[in-house]
Design a protein around this motif. Structure first.
Motif, PDB file in Angstrom:
ATOM      1  N   GLY A   1     -11.010   0.528  10.258  1.00 57.83           N
ATOM      2  CA  GLY A   1     -11.068   1.980  10.072  1.00 57.83           C
ATOM      3  C   GLY A   1     -11.857   2.335   8.818  1.00 57.83           C
ATOM      4  O   GLY A   1     -12.633   3.292   8.810  1.00 57.83           O
TER       5      GLY A   1
ATOM      6  N   THR B   1      -6.951   8.412  12.429  1.00 55.99           N
ATOM      7  CA  THR B   1      -6.888   9.515  11.454  1.00 55.99           C
ATOM      8  C   THR B   1      -7.512  10.745  12.089  1.00 55.99           C
ATOM      9  O   THR B   1      -8.673  10.695  12.503  1.00 55.99           O
ATOM     10  CB  THR B   1      -7.715   9.166  10.197  1.00 55.99           C
TER      11      THR B   1
ATOM     12  N   ARG C   1       2.259   2.763  17.945  1.00 55.49           N
ATOM     13  CA  ARG C   1       3.350   1.842  17.592  1.00 55.49           C
ATOM     14  C   ARG C   1       4.677   2.595  17.636  1.00 55.49           C
ATOM     15  O   ARG C   1       4.755   3.726  17.165  1.00 55.49           O
ATOM     16  CB  ARG C   1       3.107   1.277  16.178  1.00 55.49           C
TER      17      ARG C   1
ATOM     18  N   ARG D   1       9.732   2.587  13.400  1.00 60.29           N
ATOM     19  CA  ARG D   1      10.771   1.715  12.851  1.00 60.29           C
ATOM     20  C   ARG D   1      11.984   2.600  12.562  1.00 60.29           C
ATOM     21  O   ARG D   1      11.855   3.821  12.481  1.00 60.29           O
ATOM     22  CB  ARG D   1      10.281   1.061  11.555  1.00 60.29           C
TER      23      ARG D   1
ATOM     24  N   GLU E   1     -11.621   8.251  12.428  1.00 59.65           N
ATOM     25  CA  GLU E   1     -11.699   6.804  12.682  1.00 59.65           C
ATOM     26  C   GLU E   1     -10.465   6.411  13.457  1.00 59.65           C
ATOM     27  O   GLU E   1      -9.430   7.078  13.370  1.00 59.65           O
ATOM     28  CB  GLU E   1     -11.788   6.015  11.372  1.00 59.65           C
TER      29      GLU E   1
ATOM     30  N   LYS F   1       0.831  -1.218   0.000  1.00 58.60           N
ATOM     31  CA  LYS F   1       0.000   0.000   0.000  1.00 58.60           C
ATOM     32  C   LYS F   1       0.860   1.261   0.000  1.00 58.60           C
ATOM     33  O   LYS F   1       0.606   2.196  -0.751  1.00 58.60           O
ATOM     34  CB  LYS F   1      -0.905   0.030   1.250  1.00 58.60           C
TER      35      LYS F   1
ATOM     36  N   ILE G   1      -5.499   2.916   5.562  1.00 58.35           N
ATOM     37  CA  ILE G   1      -5.969   2.450   6.865  1.00 58.35           C
ATOM     38  C   ILE G   1      -6.456   1.001   6.797  1.00 58.35           C
ATOM     39  O   ILE G   1      -6.635   0.463   5.711  1.00 58.35           O
ATOM     40  CB  ILE G   1      -7.095   3.367   7.422  1.00 58.35           C
ATOM     41  N   ASP G   2      -6.671   0.410   7.959  1.00 61.74           N
ATOM     42  CA  ASP G   2      -7.057  -1.003   7.975  1.00 61.74           C
ATOM     43  C   ASP G   2      -8.561  -1.156   7.731  1.00 61.74           C
ATOM     44  O   ASP G   2      -9.296  -0.166   7.597  1.00 61.74           O
ATOM     45  CB  ASP G   2      -6.631  -1.662   9.302  1.00 61.74           C
TER      46      ASP G   2
ATOM     47  N   GLU H   1      -7.766 -10.299   6.607  1.00 67.60           N
ATOM     48  CA  GLU H   1      -8.035  -9.007   5.951  1.00 67.60           C
ATOM     49  C   GLU H   1      -8.472  -9.189   4.500  1.00 67.60           C
ATOM     50  O   GLU H   1      -9.297  -8.434   3.993  1.00 67.60           O
ATOM     51  CB  GLU H   1      -6.789  -8.114   6.018  1.00 67.60           C
TER      52      GLU H   1
ATOM     53  N   TYR I   1      -4.119   3.014  16.020  1.00 74.36           N
ATOM     54  CA  TYR I   1      -3.882   3.893  14.868  1.00 74.36           C
ATOM     55  C   TYR I   1      -5.133   4.742  14.663  1.00 74.36           C
ATOM     56  O   TYR I   1      -6.244   4.236  14.790  1.00 74.36           O
ATOM     57  CB  TYR I   1      -3.676   3.070  13.589  1.00 74.36           C
TER      58      TYR I   1
HETATM   59  P1  5GP Z   1       2.077  -0.422  10.062  1.00 77.49           P
HETATM   60  O1  5GP Z   1       2.294  -0.599  11.536  1.00 77.49           O
HETATM   61  O2  5GP Z   1       2.655  -1.581   9.284  1.00 77.49           O
HETATM   62  O3  5GP Z   1       2.568   0.905   9.577  1.00 77.49           O
HETATM   63  O4  5GP Z   1       0.503  -0.438   9.814  1.00 77.49           O
HETATM   64  C1  5GP Z   1      -0.260  -1.501  10.243  1.00 77.49           C
HETATM   65  C2  5GP Z   1      -1.686  -1.370   9.758  1.00 77.49           C
HETATM   66  O5  5GP Z   1      -2.310  -0.233  10.330  1.00 77.49           O
HETATM   67  C3  5GP Z   1      -1.812  -1.214   8.243  1.00 77.49           C
HETATM   68  O6  5GP Z   1      -2.818  -2.112   7.793  1.00 77.49           O
HETATM   69  C4  5GP Z   1      -2.270   0.209   8.072  1.00 77.49           C
HETATM   70  O7  5GP Z   1      -3.098   0.348   6.933  1.00 77.49           O
HETATM   71  C5  5GP Z   1      -3.062   0.424   9.342  1.00 77.49           C
HETATM   72  N1  5GP Z   1      -3.178   1.853   9.675  1.00 77.49           N
HETATM   73  C6  5GP Z   1      -2.247   2.813   9.563  1.00 77.49           C
HETATM   74  N2  5GP Z   1      -2.739   3.993   9.942  1.00 77.49           N
HETATM   75  C7  5GP Z   1      -4.031   3.783  10.291  1.00 77.49           C
HETATM   76  C8  5GP Z   1      -5.089   4.628  10.756  1.00 77.49           C
HETATM   77  O8  5GP Z   1      -4.966   5.827  10.935  1.00 77.49           O
HETATM   78  N3  5GP Z   1      -6.278   4.027  11.022  1.00 77.49           N
HETATM   79  C9  5GP Z   1      -6.485   2.691  10.843  1.00 77.49           C
HETATM   80  N4  5GP Z   1      -7.699   2.217  11.105  1.00 77.49           N
HETATM   81  N5  5GP Z   1      -5.526   1.875  10.396  1.00 77.49           N
HETATM   82  C10 5GP Z   1      -4.320   2.410  10.127  1.00 77.49           C
END
Ligand code: 5GP
Length: 200
Positions: free
Chosen positions: A105, A82, A40, A43, A71, A17, A101-102, A154, A80
């Motif tokens: 969300g 927005t 989180r 990294r 969300e 993504k 987003i997941d 998912e 996580y």
């Molecule tokens: P990562 O930790 O790998 O960056 O993200 C893990 C998951 O969290 C991914 O599926 C990403 O799309 C989701 N994610 C990132 N930001 C948001 C957010 O603001 N809201 C939601 N609901 N999911 C999120």
């Protein structure tokens, strides 16, 4: 000025993504990627304010109470969200905004933002996806296993989205998402009228 389009992009962990969204921003103007807030830890390659706004759990919970999020969701044991304020600002300025987003969300945004367009980014195959998750090398074995299980789950949510785009190559997937945005901008339901027919 026409409001920007709110674009949701979801897909299983490792589908690419981030890469597709970054390419899309390179090839299109007037488009921004929303920076989410997360609990989180960063990294090594990530910077505060670029990939995410990093915060702690007490502050995140406060922000939920304050109604700061359009969300939010708990994903892989971290939170996580927005920020609503950012979404309003970008869209009212006429720019399009991508929320990466997941699935949870995305369901919230679909419910509370009727004009949002949702795209599910799918891998060419589950095998290809597993290879990518294992190859990323940023996570320990337990985390990788969690992500593989989550990715399979998912995938099942694809039918809740408006569009499915297969990430065969980044160029092709970014091109397809761009075409979807272009098509959405021609929708009569978004207030588009022929020249000379009002609304100009
Ligand atoms: P990562 O930790 O790998 O960056 O993200 C893990 C998951 O969290 C991914 O599926 C990403 O799309 C989701 N994610 C990132 N930001 C948001 C957010 O603001 N809201 C939601 N609901 N999911 C999120």
């Amino acid at each position: 000025m026409a409001e920007g389009i709110l674009l949701i992009i979801s897909g299983p962990s490792g589908v690419g993504k981030g890469t597709v969204c970054r390419r899309l921003i390179e090839i299109r103007g007037n488009l921004r990627l929303s920076v989410s807030t997360t609990t989180r830890p960063p990294r090594s390659s990530e910077e505060e304010g670029r990939e995410y706004n990093f915060t702690d759990l007490p502050r995140f919970k406060e922000m939920i109470k304050e109604g700061a999020f359009l969300e939010w969701a708990q994903v892989h044991s971290h939170y996580y969200g927005t920020r609503l304020e950012v979404v309003r600002e970008v869209l009212s300025g006429g720019e399009d905004l991508i929320l990466e987003i997941d699935v949870q969300g995305a369901a919230q945004v679909r419910k509370n933002t009727p004009g949002a367009v949702s795209i599910f980014l799918a891998p060419p195959s589950l095998e290809a996806l597993e290879e990518r998750i294992r190859g990323r090398g940023t996570e320990d074995t337990l985390r990788i296993r969690q992500r593989l299980i989550a990715a399979r789950e998912e995938m099942q949510a694809y039918h809740l989205y408006d569009y499915v785009v297969v990430n065969d190559t980044v160029e092709q997937a970014a091109g397809l998402v761009g075409s979807i945005i272009d098509a959405e901008k021609c929708r009569v339901s978004r207030g588009v009228r022929p020249p000379g027919w009002g609304g100009e």
